[in-house]
Design a protein around this motif. Sequence first.
Motif, short mmCIF file in Angstrom:
data_model
loop_
_atom_site.label_atom_id
_atom_site.label_comp_id
_atom_site.label_asym_id
_atom_site.label_seq_id
_atom_site.Cartn_x
_atom_site.Cartn_y
_atom_site.Cartn_z
N ASN A 162 -24.74 1.60 5.62
CA ASN A 162 -23.96 2.82 5.82
C ASN A 162 -24.61 3.67 6.91
O ASN A 162 -25.31 4.64 6.64
CB ASN A 162 -23.86 3.60 4.51
N ARG A 163 -24.38 3.28 8.15
CA ARG A 163 -25.02 3.97 9.27
C ARG A 163 -24.49 5.39 9.46
O ARG A 163 -25.19 6.28 9.95
CB ARG A 163 -24.84 3.16 10.55
N ILE A 164 -23.23 5.61 9.10
CA ILE A 164 -22.67 6.96 9.23
C ILE A 164 -23.41 7.93 8.33
O ILE A 164 -23.77 9.04 8.74
CB ILE A 164 -21.16 6.93 8.91
N ALA A 165 -23.64 7.51 7.08
CA ALA A 165 -24.37 8.38 6.14
C ALA A 165 -25.79 8.66 6.64
O ALA A 165 -26.30 9.77 6.51
CB ALA A 165 -24.40 7.75 4.76
N LEU A 166 -26.44 7.64 7.21
CA LEU A 166 -27.79 7.83 7.74
C LEU A 166 -27.77 8.81 8.91
O LEU A 166 -28.66 9.65 9.05
CB LEU A 166 -28.37 6.49 8.19
N GLY A 167 -26.75 8.70 9.76
CA GLY A 167 -26.63 9.64 10.87
C GLY A 167 -26.43 11.06 10.39
O GLY A 167 -26.99 12.01 10.96
N ILE A 168 -25.63 11.23 9.34
CA ILE A 168 -25.41 12.56 8.78
C ILE A 168 -26.70 13.12 8.22
O ILE A 168 -27.02 14.30 8.40
CB ILE A 168 -24.31 12.49 7.69
N GLN A 169 -27.47 12.28 7.50
CA GLN A 169 -28.75 12.75 6.95
C GLN A 169 -29.71 13.16 8.06
O GLN A 169 -30.40 14.18 7.95
CB GLN A 169 -29.38 11.65 6.11
N LEU A 170 -29.77 12.36 9.12
CA LEU A 170 -30.65 12.69 10.24
C LEU A 170 -30.25 14.02 10.86
O LEU A 170 -31.11 14.89 11.11
CB LEU A 170 -30.59 11.57 11.28
#
Length: 410
Positions: A162-170
């Motif tokens: 889930n790269r989108i979720a990781l981007g949001i967390q970053l």
Amino acid sequence: MSVACELKIKNPVNKRALIDDILNSLNLSSRRGNTAKQLSGGEKRRLSIALELVANPSVLFMDEPTSGLDEVTAAQCVRLLRDITKQGRTIVCTIHQPSGVVLGLFDQIYVLAKGQCVFQGSPQTIVPFMAANGYECPKHYNPSDYIIELCDADDETKIFRNRIALGIQLFHHLICGSMLGLIFFNSANDGERMFDHLKFSIAIVFFLSYTQIIIPVKLVKKECFNRWYGLTPYYLALTFSRIPLQIFFNILFLSLVYWLPGLPMQLWRFGLFSFVGVIISLVAEGLGLTIGSTFSITNGCATGPMILAPMLGLAIYGFDFAAEIPLQMYALMKLSFLRIGVVSIVLITFGYGREQLDCDYIYCHFDDPKVLLRYLRIEEVSLWHELIFLFVLMIVFRVLLYFSLRKRLK
């Protein structure tokens, strides 16, 4: 059915005969006197198909026609669809993880992964196809489950999928760290802003806690039931797979809120500051995972803040009248990991030989960090004792998580 005929057929000549024919083909004749509300789940599914057959379509597209049905009813539904195709119609279905029986009823299957075709052909050729490509399907496996597992295995882990979720967390950690750091920019050495320093410490702990408190946990009951793996491997994977990224995001946030306000340029102090911050985050994550494994997403979103609310009250209680707080209240405040976190952050930023703060006036009461610690009645508090409390809470929450998952499996 009569309403469907009136809506879909311009000039219904023999409406009753058409309805009888469709209901007979779908085994619904015995229920023709009932309302839709009185039908079972499988009968409602067949009725929705009957409503479409009124217009005599040559092609039917169906989105998950077996979802929500038990294995027997799902197989019956697909058999009826197969019988309809014998009347010269084409039926195209999207379907997720069909049973072996249901899979074998289709004439052709088309397997997709990441928008690309993985397999196309008859169900009988899927096992030889996988074997020819070096993937031997175990005899006790459903071929549809096995090929889906192979498609999922192409992803890096259960985390990076889930790269989108990781981007949001970053983005979340960068923005919040920058904003908090800029709010207190170059203020860490100002001896006149004692209460601002407390707000700064509280804000750090609140961010680390609330970021981790709402974590939905998807328990894969089917995999555990089929004994593909047990609860303990799943629990360990859930616990340890999150740690590296959590440490990375927290260090990123803590770096911004440490250096931007101008805290002492001492690597050992920053290391201790970061270590405590990560431990607070892990404690909050343990609580969040426990809530997420116990409640649904909707209920968990309400339960998490509800549990944190009293901890929040205990975390900020009495900082302006610390000398008057009774000992019983101090014992109660130990139940709040937020309070322990705030005290730990204050001890690190103002203890351990912190130099005297700047003051533009002749006298500043709190320019000496020791005075602040004494005013808060924490000058004799041991940071290592506070860390022990945090470690104990972290272990307690992880144990509760395990037993919550175990209860859900049962």
